[in-house]
Design a protein around this motif. Structure first.
Motif, PDB file in Angstrom:
ATOM      1  N   VAL A  29     -30.757 -44.494  -3.051  1.00  0.00           N
ATOM      2  CA  VAL A  29     -29.512 -44.454  -2.289  1.00  0.00           C
ATOM      3  C   VAL A  29     -29.262 -45.841  -1.704  1.00  0.00           C
ATOM      4  N   VAL A  30     -28.115 -46.419  -2.064  1.00  0.00           N
ATOM      5  CA  VAL A  30     -27.793 -47.779  -1.649  1.00  0.00           C
ATOM      6  C   VAL A  30     -26.377 -47.807  -1.083  1.00  0.00           C
ATOM      7  N   GLY A  31     -26.217 -48.374   0.085  1.00  0.00           N
ATOM      8  CA  GLY A  31     -24.898 -48.544   0.667  1.00  0.00           C
ATOM      9  C   GLY A  31     -24.353 -49.936   0.405  1.00  0.00           C
ATOM     10  N   GLY A  32     -23.023 -50.041   0.428  1.00  0.00           N
ATOM     11  CA  GLY A  32     -22.368 -51.337   0.325  1.00  0.00           C
ATOM     12  C   GLY A  32     -22.074 -51.902   1.701  1.00  0.00           C
ATOM     13  N   ARG A  33     -21.340 -53.007   1.723  1.00  0.00           N
ATOM     14  CA  ARG A  33     -21.041 -53.662   2.999  1.00  0.00           C
ATOM     15  C   ARG A  33     -20.283 -52.740   3.952  1.00  0.00           C
ATOM     16  N   GLU A  34     -19.472 -51.823   3.404  1.00  0.00           N
ATOM     17  CA  GLU A  34     -18.637 -50.978   4.258  1.00  0.00           C
ATOM     18  C   GLU A  34     -19.099 -49.526   4.303  1.00  0.00           C
ATOM     19  N   THR A  35     -20.224 -49.220   3.711  1.00  0.00           N
ATOM     20  CA  THR A  35     -20.716 -47.836   3.720  1.00  0.00           C
ATOM     21  C   THR A  35     -21.175 -47.444   5.121  1.00  0.00           C
ATOM     22  N   ALA A  36     -20.734 -46.288   5.583  1.00  0.00           N
ATOM     23  CA  ALA A  36     -21.098 -45.811   6.917  1.00  0.00           C
ATOM     24  C   ALA A  36     -22.542 -45.300   6.930  1.00  0.00           C
ATOM     25  N   PRO A  37     -23.292 -45.561   8.001  1.00  0.00           N
ATOM     26  CA  PRO A  37     -24.661 -45.028   8.110  1.00  0.00           C
ATOM     27  C   PRO A  37     -24.698 -43.514   7.954  1.00  0.00           C
ATOM     28  N   GLU A  38     -23.655 -42.840   8.445  1.00  0.00           N
ATOM     29  CA  GLU A  38     -23.614 -41.371   8.329  1.00  0.00           C
ATOM     30  C   GLU A  38     -23.535 -40.931   6.866  1.00  0.00           C
ATOM     31  N   ALA A  39     -22.878 -41.732   6.016  1.00  0.00           N
ATOM     32  CA  ALA A  39     -22.783 -41.402   4.595  1.00  0.00           C
ATOM     33  C   ALA A  39     -24.149 -41.500   3.929  1.00  0.00           C
ATOM     34  N   ILE A  40     -24.901 -42.530   4.282  1.00  0.00           N
ATOM     35  CA  ILE A  40     -26.264 -42.676   3.749  1.00  0.00           C
ATOM     36  C   ILE A  40     -27.109 -41.469   4.151  1.00  0.00           C
ATOM     37  N   GLU A  41     -27.021 -41.104   5.423  1.00  0.00           N
ATOM     38  CA  GLU A  41     -27.815 -39.976   5.921  1.00  0.00           C
ATOM     39  C   GLU A  41     -27.440 -38.679   5.209  1.00  0.00           C
ATOM     40  N   GLU A  42     -26.146 -38.451   5.029  1.00  0.00           N
ATOM     41  CA  GLU A  42     -25.708 -37.232   4.372  1.00  0.00           C
ATOM     42  C   GLU A  42     -26.141 -37.203   2.909  1.00  0.00           C
ATOM     43  N   ALA A  43     -26.042 -38.341   2.223  1.00  0.00           N
ATOM     44  CA  ALA A  43     -26.466 -38.397   0.828  1.00  0.00           C
ATOM     45  C   ALA A  43     -27.963 -38.132   0.707  1.00  0.00           C
ATOM     46  N   MET A  44     -28.741 -38.721   1.578  1.00  0.00           N
ATOM     47  CA  MET A  44     -30.198 -38.497   1.559  1.00  0.00           C
ATOM     48  C   MET A  44     -30.511 -37.015   1.759  1.00  0.00           C
ATOM     49  N   GLU A  45     -29.813 -36.394   2.691  1.00  0.00           N
ATOM     50  CA  GLU A  45     -30.047 -34.969   2.966  1.00  0.00           C
ATOM     51  C   GLU A  45     -29.647 -34.106   1.771  1.00  0.00           C
ATOM     52  N   PHE A  46     -28.511 -34.430   1.151  1.00  0.00           N
ATOM     53  CA  PHE A  46     -28.057 -33.640   0.018  1.00  0.00           C
ATOM     54  C   PHE A  46     -29.027 -33.739  -1.147  1.00  0.00           C
ATOM     55  N   TYR A  47     -29.423 -34.956  -1.502  1.00  0.00           N
ATOM     56  CA  TYR A  47     -30.334 -35.112  -2.638  1.00  0.00           C
ATOM     57  C   TYR A  47     -31.671 -34.428  -2.361  1.00  0.00           C
ATOM     58  N   ALA A  48     -32.158 -34.516  -1.120  1.00  0.00           N
ATOM     59  CA  ALA A  48     -33.410 -33.825  -0.780  1.00  0.00           C
ATOM     60  C   ALA A  48     -33.244 -32.316  -0.887  1.00  0.00           C
ATOM     61  N   ARG A  49     -32.073 -31.816  -0.500  1.00  0.00           N
ATOM     62  CA  ARG A  49     -31.832 -30.362  -0.550  1.00  0.00           C
ATOM     63  C   ARG A  49     -31.859 -29.829  -1.970  1.00  0.00           C
ATOM     64  N   ILE A  50     -31.487 -30.652  -2.945  1.00  0.00           N
ATOM     65  CA  ILE A  50     -31.489 -30.182  -4.332  1.00  0.00           C
ATOM     66  C   ILE A  50     -32.782 -30.573  -5.064  1.00  0.00           C
ATOM     67  N   GLY A  51     -33.816 -30.899  -4.290  1.00  0.00           N
ATOM     68  CA  GLY A  51     -35.130 -31.108  -4.882  1.00  0.00           C
ATOM     69  C   GLY A  51     -35.434 -32.520  -5.323  1.00  0.00           C
ATOM     70  N   LYS A  52     -34.580 -33.471  -4.949  1.00  0.00           N
ATOM     71  CA  LYS A  52     -34.826 -34.853  -5.323  1.00  0.00           C
ATOM     72  C   LYS A  52     -35.716 -35.550  -4.291  1.00  0.00           C
ATOM     73  N   ARG A  53     -36.205 -36.731  -4.678  1.00  0.00           N
ATOM     74  CA  ARG A  53     -36.998 -37.564  -3.759  1.00  0.00           C
ATOM     75  C   ARG A  53     -36.204 -38.847  -3.526  1.00  0.00           C
ATOM     76  N   PRO A  54     -35.251 -38.801  -2.574  1.00  0.00           N
ATOM     77  CA  PRO A  54     -34.412 -39.983  -2.348  1.00  0.00           C
ATOM     78  C   PRO A  54     -35.142 -41.050  -1.544  1.00  0.00           C
ATOM     79  N   ILE A  55     -34.860 -42.309  -1.877  1.00  0.00           N
ATOM     80  CA  ILE A  55     -35.323 -43.417  -1.058  1.00  0.00           C
ATOM     81  C   ILE A  55     -34.109 -44.248  -0.680  1.00  0.00           C
TER      82      ILE A  55
END
Length: 313
Positions: free
Chosen positions: A152-178
């Motif tokens: 999971v990689v954010g750009g210059r304008e990516t919100a911290p909340e978006a990173i957190e939500e993406a990490m949670e979603f991928y973990a919920r579907i059985g992934k190992r996000p970093i």
């Protein structure tokens, strides 16, 4: 941000996109897929059907079904009511930029827009969006329906909340996000792979080993350990009671000497010919489809064993 994700839009249904679709379906989600290529729907459904027995062996979520996929040729219509978008289109900056501009205009402002890009930086294609804070990279490893890692990689304008939500979603579907905390060409895992490829190709070029011997050196050596834990932890365990600090103190001079001796090959025609000829020889009597089935079966067995182990990371 923070909406519950039940319906995923899969944009681009080639090898990676179709594998993502199978992964989402196996987790009990609805999928709306889109791809402008002729015959895309048929190929998508065929690939999902092919992946389904392996996913069933790993374990399906309640309600999971390949019938919960809908193909919609029009991109805007496909993503109009989804909760999350996983884009897996061509690896070209201009295509990504236009695709994300359209996705940004067609989706609700709180829907995350994730790209499977293996090398492009999200800042390059979030710039033209009205809501760039929800644009990021969610880079899987092939095949996404089996391999847990997602970068999971954010750009210059990516919100911290978006990173957190993406990490949670991928973990919920059985992934190992970093979470990769800066934009890098190739992210992290591909950079590590490419460091190995560089030396492997160098060793073939200078005639130290054959192509099949390079593969054997990894598959029957460190690759077996790497499937269980990463290089830093392995070195820590290999350092005995002193851990990684002892290993670094003891082996540091050798490592620095080895680094200085690593090759920097050019992918010229001669090297490409050697690599291709070596693979042709190695695969001459191999049934490719049987090998792929065997690979998947071994991967399932490994994933199950790792899940059952109590102390593996």
């Amino acid at each position: 941000m923070g909406r519950w994700i039940d319906r995923v839009g899969v944009v681009g249904t080639g090898l990676i996109g179709a594998s993502w679709a199978a992964c989402f379906l196996a987790q009990g989600l609805d999928v709306v897929a889109t791809d402008p290529a002729p015959g895309a729907e048929e190929r998508l459904r065929r690939q999902v059907d092919r992946a389904w027995p392996v996913l069933a062996e790993l374990g399906l979520a309640a309600g999971a079904s390949p019938d919960r996929i809908r193909f919609e040729p029009d991109l805007e219509a496909a993503v109009a009511e989804v909760d999350f978008v996983q884009e897996s289109g061509p690896e070209r900056e201009e295509v990504k930029r236009e695709t994300f501009r359209r996705l940004d205009a067609a989706t609700a402002p709180d829907v995350l827009l994730a790209s499977s890009t293996s090398g492009l930086m999200p800042s390059l294609f979030q710039a033209g969006c009205r809501h760039p804070g929800r644009v990021l990279v969610g880079h899987p490893f092939n095949p996404p329906h089996l391999i847990p890692l997602v970068e999971v990689v954010g750009g210059r304008e990516t919100a911290p909340e978006a990173i957190e939500e993406a990490m949670e979603f991928y973990a919920r579907i059985g992934k190992r996000p970093i979470h990769i905390r800066m934009e890098l060409i190739g992210h992290v895992a591909n950079r590590l792979q490419n460091a190995l490829y560089r030396e492997a190709y160098h060793l073939v070029k200078i005639g130290a080993v054959s192509v099949s011997e390079v593969d054997a050196a990894i598959a029957h050596g460190p690759g077996l350990r790497w499937a269980l834990m990463g290089p830093c932890l392995l070195q820590h365990l290999g350092g005995g009671e002193g851990g990684i600090r002892h290993a670094l103190d003891h082996l540091g001079p050798f490592k620095e000497a080895a680094w200085a001796d690593l090759g920097t090959p050019k992918l010229d025609e001669d090297l490409k010919d050697k690599l291709a000829a070596g693979m042709d020889e190695a695969m001459r009597e191999v049934d490719r489809e049987a090998m792929l089935r065997e690979r998947d079966a071994l991967m399932v067995a490994l994933l199950k064993a790792k899940a059952a182990a109590g102390h593996l990371p």
